[in-house]
Scaffold this motif. Structure first.
Motif, PDB file in Angstrom:
ATOM      1  N   TYR A 182     -13.434 -11.401 -37.044  1.00 39.56           N
ATOM      2  CA  TYR A 182     -14.192 -12.382 -36.267  1.00 39.56           C
ATOM      3  C   TYR A 182     -15.629 -11.904 -36.144  1.00 39.56           C
TER       4      TYR A 182
ATOM      5  N   THR B 193     -18.744 -11.873 -34.025  1.00 40.34           N
ATOM      6  CA  THR B 193     -19.132 -12.157 -32.642  1.00 40.34           C
ATOM      7  C   THR B 193     -20.565 -12.677 -32.555  1.00 40.34           C
ATOM      8  N   TRP B 194     -21.403 -12.323 -33.521  1.00 37.98           N
ATOM      9  CA  TRP B 194     -22.830 -12.692 -33.445  1.00 37.98           C
ATOM     10  C   TRP B 194     -23.072 -14.105 -33.968  1.00 37.98           C
TER      11      TRP B 194
ATOM     12  N   PRO C 281     -18.244 -10.701 -26.207  1.00 37.57           N
ATOM     13  CA  PRO C 281     -17.834  -9.895 -27.371  1.00 37.57           C
ATOM     14  C   PRO C 281     -19.004  -9.462 -28.257  1.00 37.57           C
ATOM     15  N   ASN C 282     -20.104 -10.213 -28.226  1.00 34.99           N
ATOM     16  CA  ASN C 282     -21.224  -9.878 -29.097  1.00 34.99           C
ATOM     17  C   ASN C 282     -21.881  -8.557 -28.693  1.00 34.99           C
TER      18      ASN C 282
ATOM     19  N   VAL D  42     -11.299 -20.353 -25.912  1.00 35.41           N
ATOM     20  CA  VAL D  42     -10.681 -19.039 -26.067  1.00 35.41           C
ATOM     21  C   VAL D  42      -9.186 -19.080 -25.743  1.00 35.41           C
TER      22      VAL D  42
ATOM     23  N   SER E 284     -20.446 -16.937 -34.065  1.00 40.86           N
ATOM     24  CA  SER E 284     -19.062 -17.241 -33.723  1.00 40.86           C
ATOM     25  C   SER E 284     -18.266 -17.861 -34.861  1.00 40.86           C
TER      26      SER E 284
ATOM     27  N   LEU F 255     -12.464 -12.819 -20.583  1.00 40.32           N
ATOM     28  CA  LEU F 255     -13.694 -13.543 -20.900  1.00 40.32           C
ATOM     29  C   LEU F 255     -13.996 -14.624 -19.864  1.00 40.32           C
TER      30      LEU F 255
ATOM     31  N   SER G 116      -9.613  -9.085 -33.956  1.00 37.39           N
ATOM     32  CA  SER G 116     -10.885  -8.508 -33.496  1.00 37.39           C
ATOM     33  C   SER G 116     -11.754  -8.009 -34.644  1.00 37.39           C
TER      34      SER G 116
ATOM     35  N   VAL H 163     -23.859 -18.077 -30.921  1.00 35.93           N
ATOM     36  CA  VAL H 163     -22.612 -18.208 -30.154  1.00 35.93           C
ATOM     37  C   VAL H 163     -22.677 -19.515 -29.371  1.00 35.93           C
TER      38      VAL H 163
ATOM     39  N   LEU I 192     -17.537 -16.776 -25.255  1.00 37.70           N
ATOM     40  CA  LEU I 192     -17.586 -15.919 -26.449  1.00 37.70           C
ATOM     41  C   LEU I 192     -18.863 -15.101 -26.529  1.00 37.70           C
TER      42      LEU I 192
ATOM     43  N   GLN J 169     -14.542  -1.561 -29.449  1.00 41.64           N
ATOM     44  CA  GLN J 169     -13.580  -2.507 -30.024  1.00 41.64           C
ATOM     45  C   GLN J 169     -12.903  -3.223 -28.858  1.00 41.64           C
ATOM     46  N   LEU J 170     -12.837  -4.532 -28.929  1.00 42.56           N
ATOM     47  CA  LEU J 170     -12.318  -5.296 -27.793  1.00 42.56           C
ATOM     48  C   LEU J 170     -10.894  -4.907 -27.398  1.00 42.56           C
ATOM     49  N   PRO J 171      -9.991  -4.653 -28.352  1.00 43.44           N
ATOM     50  CA  PRO J 171      -8.649  -4.235 -27.916  1.00 43.44           C
ATOM     51  C   PRO J 171      -8.683  -2.921 -27.113  1.00 43.44           C
TER      52      PRO J 171
ATOM     53  N   LYS K 178     -19.325  -5.519 -29.000  1.00 51.02           N
ATOM     54  CA  LYS K 178     -19.045  -4.993 -30.348  1.00 51.02           C
ATOM     55  C   LYS K 178     -20.286  -4.496 -31.084  1.00 51.02           C
TER      56      LYS K 178
ATOM     57  N   LEU L  22      -9.759  -3.802 -23.511  1.00 53.09           N
ATOM     58  CA  LEU L  22      -8.653  -4.383 -22.732  1.00 53.09           C
ATOM     59  C   LEU L  22      -7.643  -3.299 -22.355  1.00 53.09           C
TER      60      LEU L  22
ATOM     61  N   ALA M  42      -9.980 -10.687 -29.279  1.00 53.53           N
ATOM     62  CA  ALA M  42      -9.998  -9.328 -28.734  1.00 53.53           C
ATOM     63  C   ALA M  42      -8.662  -8.641 -28.992  1.00 53.53           C
ATOM     64  N   GLY M  43      -7.911  -9.192 -29.932  1.00 52.44           N
ATOM     65  CA  GLY M  43      -6.612  -8.623 -30.284  1.00 52.44           C
ATOM     66  C   GLY M  43      -6.473  -8.563 -31.785  1.00 52.44           C
TER      67      GLY M  43
END
Lengths: 267, 336
Positions: free
Chosen positions: A149, A151-152, B125-126, A132, A154, B170, A146, B117, B122, B137-139, B129, B142, A142-143
């Motif tokens: 990508y 997530t489930w 995030p699963n 990461v 990778s 993370l 986001s 994953v 990582l 949303q991850l942003p 989201k 944060l 995460a920026g």
């Protein structure tokens, strides 16, 4: 970033001064910068999200999202020699509707006459599986990345086209008829799977003349419609939505040739 | 007996001391394989662990500030969602697979039932989201942390400056998660020569090693691989196939660990079995055939594992020795 740019400018200026004083032959030395500009199009017109277009298959598409990753750039000189841009300087996410995302500027390119550019659409497998801490900037999960990508499962989404189309089935959740192509897949980590990394290789009659203190821009066109017409005809009616599946490899084979060089300028 | 009591009383005070955050450390049990997680890149520190724990129990990681990781991963149940076939997340929406336990994660090559994953960092995030879990949303998450009065100071304590970025967020969660090591069950103490098991438990262990340890291998009690165990009558969830698109993976799921299995009901990827008796009855008589059914569950013309009623009683007696009360009640792992 600004400071870094100033530093580069200063360095370039010093190199430029040195270079001019000891120039002996026609081979340019020093380094310059090259901007690759991505201009998204729909066939012969500039792309605007929210505008209805008729596809080459005669269907109607109003794109609402058009994003893609480009990376692993190589610049090719007229004599065939190549300059491989350091990978971490050229992971770039193009987002239609975000003007600043249209330009990728590559610094410290060795001087020369470049007539070719090669890159991949997507993110290479090494970066898809990197720690990461090595996923910053456009690769930040995460920026900036986001929504590009998975997530489930990778991995980065390389190409995302979404839009409204009367040829797509009505989605009661969305309240409209939506098409979507989310294409990714780098080959897999512990098991082999689909690989949608696509290589692009373009050449230009006009060279980017990279010189110290000068700046070249390569203007690329990316035609959204390319995804629908070749080598395989893909209709929205038959293929309204794809994500991580086998058919996505057919989609990526089509959009792989969406790019062309429009023009090259040397300032 | 008196000897064992004496031993326990000697051990107990040091366990209490272990329950303090000052004592957070990662120790790989001698009976385990080598850890997989790259701890050199994210070493466990007290402040990193405390930050990770706060994040784990913070519902602000969800879209509407209602669901924390800890909602569906409860410590007393080895970090599964006790009693839930599938969990209900945000807006009371239902997930589609049984919540996996969070235990000994430092030894995992990949995560979730389908292994989608491949890096512990990582994993968060699963669920964050997922629209039926935390739907954030991850942003945005944060941004909430950056605007909080406590988090910037905690990030500074953990990582040197008060910058809150993806990597730090993370990695802090990973520090908390990989510190969740369960290796002090009665079985572990038996392996270390510190206690004895009953004759039924020992008989169960022997049966387990013969009949179950192909998949539930090593002292992790998982081979960390994927199998179709015949739990589905028709394949409604393709499992590992969704990640690899390889037809051989249809209906395959990752072997879950059996650590604290007594506390993690219901069982299987779909949460369809509610007791250990149900699980052994299933393996004895109800394994469904499909083309990808694991070969170890195919015997000539029939499916499953040969198990008598007495075998099942003994195996269950053994499985209950995998309950690690120190882990399930460790105050360091609890919401503060």
């Amino acid at each position: 970033m600004k400071k870094y740019n100033l530093y580069i400018l200063a360095l370039v200026a010093i190199i430029a001064t040195t270079a001019s004083s000891c120039k002996k032959n026609s081979t340019p030395d020093g380094t310059g910068s090259v901007t690759v500009h991505f201009d998204n199009r729909y066939a012969s017109t500039d792309l605007a999200l929210g505008t209805a277009y008729t596809t080459s298959n005669g269907e109607t598409l109003t794109p609402t999202t058009f994003n893609y990753f480009v990376s692993n750039f190589v610049l090719v000189k007229s004599d065939g020699t190549k300059y491989t841009v350091p990978k971490d300087q050229c992971y770039h996410l193009v987002r239609e509707g975000v003007d600043s995302s249209a330009d990728l500027t590559i610094q410290n390119v060795p001087a020369g006459d470049y007539t070719g550019v090669q890159f991949i659409i997507g993110v290479d497998s090494a970066k898809n599986t990197a720690p990461v801490s090595e996923r910053t900037g456009d690769l930040d999960v995460a920026g900036a990345a986001s929504d590009m990508y998975w997530t489930w499962n990778s991995g980065y989404i390389f190409y995302k086209l979404e839009g409204m189309s009367p040829q797509a089935p009505y989605d009661s959740m969305m309240g409209m008829a939506m098409m979507y192509y989310h294409v990714g897949g780098y080959g897999g980590m512990s098991s082999a799977t689909i690989n949608n990394i696509r290589t692009v290789s373009l050449t230009s009659g006009t060279a980017a003349q990279v010189r110290s203190g000068h700046h070249s821009t390569v203007y690329l066109y990316a035609d959204v419609d390319a995804v629908f017409n070749a080598p395989v005809q893909i209709t929205i009616a038959a293929n309204p939505g794809h994500m991580f599946d086998q058919y996505s490899t057919t989609i990526s084979a089509n959009y792989a040739d969406m790019f062309s060089i429009n023009r090259v300028t040397n300032d | 007996m008196a000897g064992i009591l004496l031993l326990l009383s000697v051990v107990a005070p040091s366990c209490k001391k272990k329950g303090s955050d000052q004592d957070v450390k990662f120790v790989a049990p001698a009976s385990f394989p080598q850890p997989v997680y790259n701890m050199a890149a994210n070493p466990l520190t007290q402040s990193g662990f405390v930050l990770g724990r706060k994040l784990f129990y913070d519902s602000r990681l969800s879209r509407d500030n209602t669901i924390a990781c800890g909602n569906c991963h409860q410590q007393f149940a080895s970090f599964v969602h006790a009693g839930h076939t599938v969990s209900h997340g945000i807006d009371n929406k239902l997930g589609h697979r049984n919540t996996p336990a969070l235990v000994n994660l430092a030894w995992s090559y990949d995560f979730f039932w389908d292994g989608g994953v491949h890096d512990l960092d990582l994993v968060p995030p699963n669920p964050i989201k997922n629209p039926v879990e935390m739907d954030a949303q991850l942003p945005d998450v944060l941004a909430k942390l950056r605007n909080d009065s406590k988090y910037p100071g905690m990030f500074k304590a953990a990582f040197g400056t008060d910058e809150i970025n993806t990597t730090r967020f993370l990695q802090a969660l990973s520090q908390f998660m990989y510190a969740l090591v369960s290796a002090n069950s009665r079985y572990d103490r038996y392996v270390r020569g510190e206690t004895k098991l009953s004759s039924d438990e020992l008989a169960g262990l022997a049966l387990f090693q013969q009949r179950c340890s192909t998949c539930h291998a090593t002292d992790l009690f998982t081979d960390r691989s994927y199998h179709n165990n015949g739990i589905q009558t028709g394949i409604s969830d393709s499992g590992r196939y969704n990640v690899t698109l390889d037809p051989a993976d249809i209906g395959r799921f990752k072997t879950p660990t059996l650590r604290n299995i007594e506390k993690t009901s219901p069982y299987m990827h779909n949460g369809s079995l509610h007791s250990l008796e149900d699980v052994l009855d299933f393996y004895g008589a109800s394994v469904h055939y499909s083309p990808t059914l694991d070969t170890v569950l195919q015997r000539g013309g029939t499916t499953g594992i040969t198990l008598s009623a007495d075998d099942k009683v003994k195996i269950i007696a053994f499985l209950k020795t995998l309950t690690d009360d120190d882990f399930l009640k460790d105050p360091r792992f609890s919401e503060q």
